[in-house]
Scaffold this motif. Structure first.
Motif, PDB file in Angstrom:
ATOM      1  N   UNK A  87     -10.107  84.234  57.724  1.00 43.99           N
ATOM      2  CA  UNK A  87     -10.915  84.206  56.578  1.00 43.99           C
ATOM      3  C   UNK A  87     -12.330  83.224  57.260  1.00 43.99           C
ATOM      4  N   UNK A  88     -13.223  84.754  57.402  1.00 46.61           N
ATOM      5  CA  UNK A  88     -14.250  84.673  58.053  1.00 46.61           C
ATOM      6  C   UNK A  88     -15.579  83.323  57.305  1.00 46.61           C
ATOM      7  N   UNK A  89     -15.002  82.300  56.529  1.00 49.90           N
ATOM      8  CA  UNK A  89     -16.406  81.247  55.685  1.00 49.90           C
ATOM      9  C   UNK A  89     -14.426  80.331  55.475  1.00 49.90           C
ATOM     10  N   UNK A  90     -13.951  80.549  55.628  1.00 45.36           N
ATOM     11  CA  UNK A  90     -13.233  78.929  55.536  1.00 45.36           C
ATOM     12  C   UNK A  90     -12.411  79.015  54.020  1.00 45.36           C
ATOM     13  N   UNK A  91     -12.450  79.634  53.556  1.00 45.86           N
ATOM     14  CA  UNK A  91     -12.294  79.193  52.173  1.00 45.86           C
ATOM     15  C   UNK A  91     -11.089  80.149  52.278  1.00 45.86           C
ATOM     16  N   UNK A  92      -9.926  80.089  50.943  1.00 43.07           N
ATOM     17  CA  UNK A  92      -8.964  80.161  51.055  1.00 43.07           C
ATOM     18  C   UNK A  92      -8.582  81.304  50.469  1.00 43.07           C
ATOM     19  N   UNK A  93      -7.357  82.232  50.857  1.00 41.04           N
ATOM     20  CA  UNK A  93      -6.830  83.828  50.712  1.00 41.04           C
ATOM     21  C   UNK A  93      -6.705  83.822  49.041  1.00 41.04           C
ATOM     22  N   UNK A  94      -6.257  85.056  48.946  1.00 46.33           N
ATOM     23  CA  UNK A  94      -5.901  85.529  47.450  1.00 46.33           C
ATOM     24  C   UNK A  94      -4.334  85.394  47.481  1.00 46.33           C
ATOM     25  N   UNK A  95      -3.120  85.209  48.522  1.00 44.47           N
ATOM     26  CA  UNK A  95      -1.795  85.901  48.707  1.00 44.47           C
ATOM     27  C   UNK A  95      -1.568  83.814  49.375  1.00 44.47           C
ATOM     28  N   UNK A  96      -1.424  83.362  48.820  1.00 43.60           N
ATOM     29  CA  UNK A  96      -0.469  81.730  49.070  1.00 43.60           C
ATOM     30  C   UNK A  96       0.438  81.973  49.386  1.00 43.60           C
ATOM     31  N   UNK A  97       1.306  81.048  49.960  1.00 40.75           N
ATOM     32  CA  UNK A  97       3.084  80.790  50.507  1.00 40.75           C
ATOM     33  C   UNK A  97       2.634  79.028  49.396  1.00 40.75           C
ATOM     34  N   UNK A 147     -21.606  72.820  61.825  1.00 40.27           N
ATOM     35  CA  UNK A 147     -20.852  74.663  61.503  1.00 40.27           C
ATOM     36  C   UNK A 147     -21.289  75.159  62.897  1.00 40.27           C
ATOM     37  N   UNK A 148     -22.408  75.898  63.752  1.00 42.04           N
ATOM     38  CA  UNK A 148     -22.525  76.017  64.355  1.00 42.04           C
ATOM     39  C   UNK A 148     -23.343  76.900  63.686  1.00 42.04           C
ATOM     40  N   UNK A 152     -27.042  83.662  58.553  1.00 42.67           N
ATOM     41  CA  UNK A 152     -26.708  85.114  58.028  1.00 42.67           C
ATOM     42  C   UNK A 152     -24.911  84.474  57.287  1.00 42.67           C
ATOM     43  N   UNK A 153     -24.484  84.069  58.302  1.00 40.21           N
ATOM     44  CA  UNK A 153     -22.971  83.535  58.636  1.00 40.21           C
ATOM     45  C   UNK A 153     -23.029  82.397  58.074  1.00 40.21           C
ATOM     46  N   UNK A 154     -23.257  81.224  57.429  1.00 40.34           N
ATOM     47  CA  UNK A 154     -23.830  80.174  56.835  1.00 40.34           C
ATOM     48  C   UNK A 154     -24.443  80.580  55.740  1.00 40.34           C
ATOM     49  N   UNK A 155     -24.887  81.214  54.739  1.00 42.04           N
ATOM     50  CA  UNK A 155     -25.305  82.357  54.114  1.00 42.04           C
ATOM     51  C   UNK A 155     -24.008  82.602  53.269  1.00 42.04           C
ATOM     52  N   UNK A 156     -23.572  83.249  53.503  1.00 43.74           N
ATOM     53  CA  UNK A 156     -22.121  84.377  53.705  1.00 43.74           C
ATOM     54  C   UNK A 156     -21.107  83.346  53.099  1.00 43.74           C
ATOM     55  N   UNK A 157     -20.871  82.200  54.085  1.00 42.66           N
ATOM     56  CA  UNK A 157     -19.897  81.018  54.129  1.00 42.66           C
ATOM     57  C   UNK A 157     -20.081  80.577  52.299  1.00 42.66           C
ATOM     58  N   UNK A 158     -21.365  79.914  52.442  1.00 38.39           N
ATOM     59  CA  UNK A 158     -21.527  79.217  51.259  1.00 38.39           C
ATOM     60  C   UNK A 158     -21.280  79.537  49.875  1.00 38.39           C
ATOM     61  N   UNK A 177     -29.268  72.038  56.721  1.00 35.52           N
ATOM     62  CA  UNK A 177     -29.751  73.663  57.516  1.00 35.52           C
ATOM     63  C   UNK A 177     -30.759  73.047  59.020  1.00 35.52           C
ATOM     64  N   UNK A 178     -30.738  74.733  59.203  1.00 37.90           N
ATOM     65  CA  UNK A 178     -32.030  73.923  60.372  1.00 37.90           C
ATOM     66  C   UNK A 178     -33.154  74.598  60.319  1.00 37.90           C
ATOM     67  N   UNK A 179     -34.128  74.984  61.263  1.00 38.94           N
ATOM     68  CA  UNK A 179     -35.297  75.417  60.770  1.00 38.94           C
ATOM     69  C   UNK A 179     -35.473  77.004  60.758  1.00 38.94           C
ATOM     70  N   UNK A 180     -34.559  77.701  61.317  1.00 36.72           N
ATOM     71  CA  UNK A 180     -34.442  78.790  61.494  1.00 36.72           C
ATOM     72  C   UNK A 180     -33.605  79.511  60.190  1.00 36.72           C
ATOM     73  N   UNK A 181     -33.393  78.564  59.370  1.00 38.58           N
ATOM     74  CA  UNK A 181     -32.782  78.999  58.044  1.00 38.58           C
ATOM     75  C   UNK A 181     -33.436  79.388  56.890  1.00 38.58           C
TER      76      UNK A 181
END
Length: 527
Positions: A87-97, A147-148, A152-158, A177-181
């Protein structure tokens, strides 16, 4: 090991077995507490999986990934269509055990809520129960610096996490956020619509300073039931002009507005029903010219006003303000005759003569102050005698940021503050160190004084002594005539003096690290 198809019931036990100590079981993460333990022990592996209720809140939780492996619930990439690690954003997947833990759902939800956000997402990958609670996870904290991630990656995750959240049960929302956000305002509107729901207690929106988004915070998000529960509200670097749509903020205790476009009328409207307010923090709010706070803010005890450059006056009638921090030009300040201010800091980094202002105005602003910080850019005129007494002042700290701009300032005139504070116990003078030329024999060791020339303490002669002053610290000590006179004066004036520190550095004795910062050659020469 038990098979993954076998249920793994748990039972309460009185004590933690020695074989299940934190050192022997990596999956367990402990938070120590004082309450008696109520532990659950897995019958299969004899490993503690949940433990200790402290003040009716679980203070220990198990890392379910490692725990599932320990009790035989093998989790491998081959058995799952989507691995949590993919998972690129740390969120749970659709298939779980589903680890079969027979615990009440409300207990599992409490455990889940105590986990850090990343661990909570991983746990939801293994359990349908946790997946359900993940959609109602109460602490949504997104810190771009921690999160470093790139923008773009930060926006996608949130965005992914917020789209999958039910909007129910959110208690804390923080977006730092940071100054480049930079993001389109529609994204922020969508995220805040999910976050600001009934039950929200803490809200932080930290956009970058000097950003080009010009985001206008929608006041309608704080209407109705959403407004009643919020206790902490922090906005940074945005506009807030739709205050008229805000509901009754009856539980609001802290308001922090940094670089926010809001007028004094809009601020007054925002706080009109915030009778529980305890702390107001305004920084770089350039649209506020006259700050007036009503006596109805009966619980307000701390007021911070910094860098509001257009501000022309402060009029606060709140009866219980005990801490005042002000940074800006010297302006009229009225606290409504309040006798409650015990700690005060005044800073002026744009205009000089703060010490002159304090010596003439401060007694009428905070006559019962006990701890006082005065940070001045520099002084063009000597500090006059204080007309009155600070009878409760015990700690006084004065700092000059650019002492070289005060070549004619008589440091002995600072004794007027000491003389007006009969119960003062500690005096600290900070003078920013500077680059100076090494002294020569021709010029003498003291600027303006030739070798062999005598100078008296005429400006520091006092008819009585100070009997309470015990400690004096001078940082950035320079071999200036009046600073040396001040030191000699204090030695004779303070009869109870026990400690005197003369430090040519900027307070290296206060270092927080094991190693001192290096001193420049000029600083060493001056010392």
């Amino acid at each position: 090991m038990a098979s993954s198809s076998s249920p793994c019931p748990v039972e309460p036990v009185a004590d933690l077995p020695s074989s299940c100590s934190p050192a022997s079981h990596h999956p367990l993460k402990f938070i120590t507490g004082k309450a008696s333990s109520s532990l659950y022990l897995c019958r299969v592996c004899k490993c503690v999986v949940i433990a200790s209720i402290l003040a009716h809140s679980l203070v220990l939780y198990c890392d379910l990934v490692g725990w599932a492996t320990d009790i035989g619930l093998t989790v491998s990439h081959a058995e799952s269509k989507v691995s949590p690690c993919q998972q690129a954003d740390g969120s749970p997947s659709a298939d779980v055990l589903e680890p079969e833990v027979t615990l009440p759902e409300d207990i599992l939800w409490k455990i889940h809520a105590l986990m850090p956000m990343q661990d909570a997402a991983r746990a939801a990958c293994l359990s349908h129960s946790f997946l359900h609670s993940w959609r109602c996870y109460p602490k949504l904290i997104f810190d771009m610096r921690a999160l470093r991630k790139q923008t773009k990656d930060f926006i996608n995750r949130v965005d992914h996490i917020m789209q999958n959240h039910s909007g129910v049960g959110v208690e804390i929302f923080k977006l730092q956020t940071r100054n480049d956000f930079s993001v389109h305002p529609s994204y922020l509107d969508r995220w805040l619509e999910v976050a600001l729901t009934p039950g929200i207690k803490e809200f932080v929106l930290g956009l970058p300073i000097e950003n080009e988004m010009k985001y206008n915070f929608p006041g309608s998000l704080l209407s109705g039931e959403r407004a009643h529960s919020i206790q902490y509200f922090h906005l940074s670097s945005c506009m807030f002009h739709s205050v008229g749509k805000v509901g009754c903020l009856s539980s609001l205790k802290t308001v922090r507005l940094h670089d926010v476009g809001i007028t004094e009328e809009e601020l007054c409207l925002l706080l009109s029903n915030s009778f529980a307010l305890e702390h107001l923090d305004l920084e770089s709010c350039y649209d506020i010219r006259c700050l007036k706070l009503s006596h109805l803010l009966s619980k307000l005890n701390r007021l911070d006003v910094q860098s509001c450059k257009m501000l022309q006056m402060i009029e606060c009638s709140a009866p219980k303000v005990s801490i005042l921090n002000y940074d800006g030009p010297t302006i009229p300040i009225s606290l409504g005759g309040s006798l409650q201010v015990k700690k005060m800091q005044m800073t002026s980094t744009d205009v000089p003569n703060l010490l002159h202002y304090a010596s003439t105005k401060l007694l009428s602003i905070a006559p019962n102050v006990e701890t006082l910080f005065l940070y001045s850019l520099y002084e063009k005129v000597n500090t006059p005698m204080v007309l009155g007494k600070f009878l409760h002042l015990k700690y006084l700290e004065i700092k000059l940021f650019i002492p070289t701009r005060s070549p004619d300032y008589d440091f002995c005139s600072l004794v007027s503050f000491l003389d007006a504070s009969p119960n003062l116990k500690m005096f600290v003078l900070r003078s920013t160190p500077m680059q100076v030329e090494a002294p020569t024999i021709e010029s003498g060791l003291i600027p303006g004084v030739k070798i062999g020339e005598d100078f008296s303490l005429a400006s520091c002669v006092w008819k009585h002594h100070h009997g309470k002053l015990k400690s004096v610290i001078i940082n950035g000590f320079h071999p200036w005539k009046t600073m040396i006179e001040l030191t000699r004066c204090i030695l004779g004036y303070a009869t109870s003096l026990k400690h005197l520190i003369l430090d040519t550095t900027d307070g290296y004795h206060r270092r927080n690290f094991a190693k001192c910062s290096p001193l420049g050659k000029d600083t060493v020469n001056e010392a």
